[in-house]
Design a protein around this motif. Structure first.
Motif, PDB file in Angstrom:
ATOM      1  N   ALA A   1       0.846  -1.197   0.000  1.00  0.00           N
ATOM      2  CA  ALA A   1       0.000   0.000   0.000  1.00  0.00           C
ATOM      3  C   ALA A   1       0.882   1.248   0.000  1.00  0.00           C
ATOM      4  CB  ALA A   1      -0.929  -0.023   1.204  1.00  0.00           C
ATOM      5  N   PRO A   2       1.706   1.417  -1.033  1.00  0.00           N
ATOM      6  CA  PRO A   2       2.649   2.546  -1.036  1.00  0.00           C
ATOM      7  C   PRO A   2       1.976   3.914  -1.064  1.00  0.00           C
ATOM      8  CG  PRO A   2       2.685   1.415  -3.156  1.00  0.00           C
ATOM      9  CD  PRO A   2       1.852   0.585  -2.228  1.00  0.00           C
ATOM     10  N   ALA A   3       0.820   4.029  -1.701  1.00  0.00           N
ATOM     11  CA  ALA A   3       0.149   5.338  -1.769  1.00  0.00           C
ATOM     12  C   ALA A   3      -0.340   5.770  -0.385  1.00  0.00           C
ATOM     13  CB  ALA A   3      -1.013   5.293  -2.763  1.00  0.00           C
ATOM     14  N   VAL A   4      -0.902   4.845   0.376  1.00  0.00           N
ATOM     15  CA  VAL A   4      -1.365   5.172   1.732  1.00  0.00           C
ATOM     16  C   VAL A   4      -0.168   5.480   2.620  1.00  0.00           C
ATOM     17  CG1 VAL A   4      -2.562   4.291   3.781  1.00  0.00           C
ATOM     18  CG2 VAL A   4      -3.468   3.788   1.512  1.00  0.00           C
ATOM     19  N   SER A   5       0.881   4.684   2.505  1.00  0.00           N
ATOM     20  CA  SER A   5       2.085   4.909   3.303  1.00  0.00           C
ATOM     21  C   SER A   5       2.677   6.288   3.019  1.00  0.00           C
ATOM     22  CB  SER A   5       3.123   3.828   3.008  1.00  0.00           C
ATOM     23  OG  SER A   5       2.599   2.562   3.329  1.00  0.00           O
ATOM     24  N   ALA A   6       2.733   6.663   1.747  1.00  0.00           N
ATOM     25  CA  ALA A   6       3.265   7.979   1.374  1.00  0.00           C
ATOM     26  C   ALA A   6       2.364   9.102   1.875  1.00  0.00           C
ATOM     27  CB  ALA A   6       3.418   8.061  -0.143  1.00  0.00           C
ATOM     28  N   ARG A   7       1.062   8.899   1.782  1.00  0.00           N
ATOM     29  CA  ARG A   7       0.110   9.920   2.222  1.00  0.00           C
ATOM     30  C   ARG A   7       0.279  10.265   3.696  1.00  0.00           C
ATOM     31  NH1 ARG A   7      -5.686   8.044   1.208  1.00  0.00           N
ATOM     32  NH2 ARG A   7      -6.075   7.963   3.414  1.00  0.00           N
ATOM     33  N   PHE A   8       0.634   9.259   4.504  1.00  0.00           N
ATOM     34  CA  PHE A   8       0.799   9.481   5.934  1.00  0.00           C
ATOM     35  C   PHE A   8       2.265   9.668   6.330  1.00  0.00           C
ATOM     36  CE2 PHE A   8      -3.445   7.800   5.684  1.00  0.00           C
ATOM     37  CZ  PHE A   8      -4.122   8.689   6.492  1.00  0.00           C
ATOM     38  N   GLY A   9       3.137   9.782   5.336  1.00  0.00           N
ATOM     39  CA  GLY A   9       4.538  10.066   5.616  1.00  0.00           C
ATOM     40  C   GLY A   9       5.228   9.009   6.447  1.00  0.00           C
TER      41      GLY A   9
END
Length: 145
Positions: free
Chosen positions: A99-107
């Protein structure tokens, strides 16, 4: 009329309205699976926002990775929290590499990172492997007992 809470089914993602007195032992109206299975809910990118935003209960998400030793050490602690806080807290896990997009969204920069959500918003976060007693104390500081 009794008070109720919305709970997202960990199996099918349906949003269920459950009377407060049945929190912890309710079943999904759609798929009939337990709403609180006594183990962490596995989240993915597709279902993350639904679980965090639509649950009336606070949601504790463990951002982790399969290769991470401290993450593996935390797994039994999260299992314990899911059983101990059944009906009061949704305990969930999100594998950062899936889930790289969610991980990136939450820094997310280090794992394990635990984020506590309430009403769809981030309330607080902790990083690193922690003992169950420390996590329980942290949750209590946010009114989750």
């Amino acid at each position: 009329m009794s008070e109720s809470r919305h709970v997202v089914c960990p199996g099918c993602g349906a949003v269920n309205r459950l009377p407060v007195e049945r929190l912890g032992d309710g079943k999904c109206g759609r798929c009939r699976q337990p709403l609180f299975p006594g183990q962490p809910v596995t989240l993915d990118e597709a279902g993350f926002d639904r679980h965090v935003a639509r649950n009336d209960l606070p949601v504790l998400v463990d951002f982790w990775a399969e290769w991470c030793g401290p993450c593996k050490m935390m797994a039994p602690t999260f299992d314990q929290l899911a059983r101990e806080f059944r009906g009061r807290l949704v305990v969930a896990k999100l594998e950062t590499e899936r889930a790289p997009a969610v991980s990136a969204r939450f820094g997310i920069r280090s794992i394990p990172t635990m984020i506590l959500f309430s009403g769809g918003r981030e309330i607080d976060r902790l990083s690193g492997a922690l003992p169950a007693a420390q996590l329980t104390q942290w949750l209590a500081g946010h009114g989750i007992r």
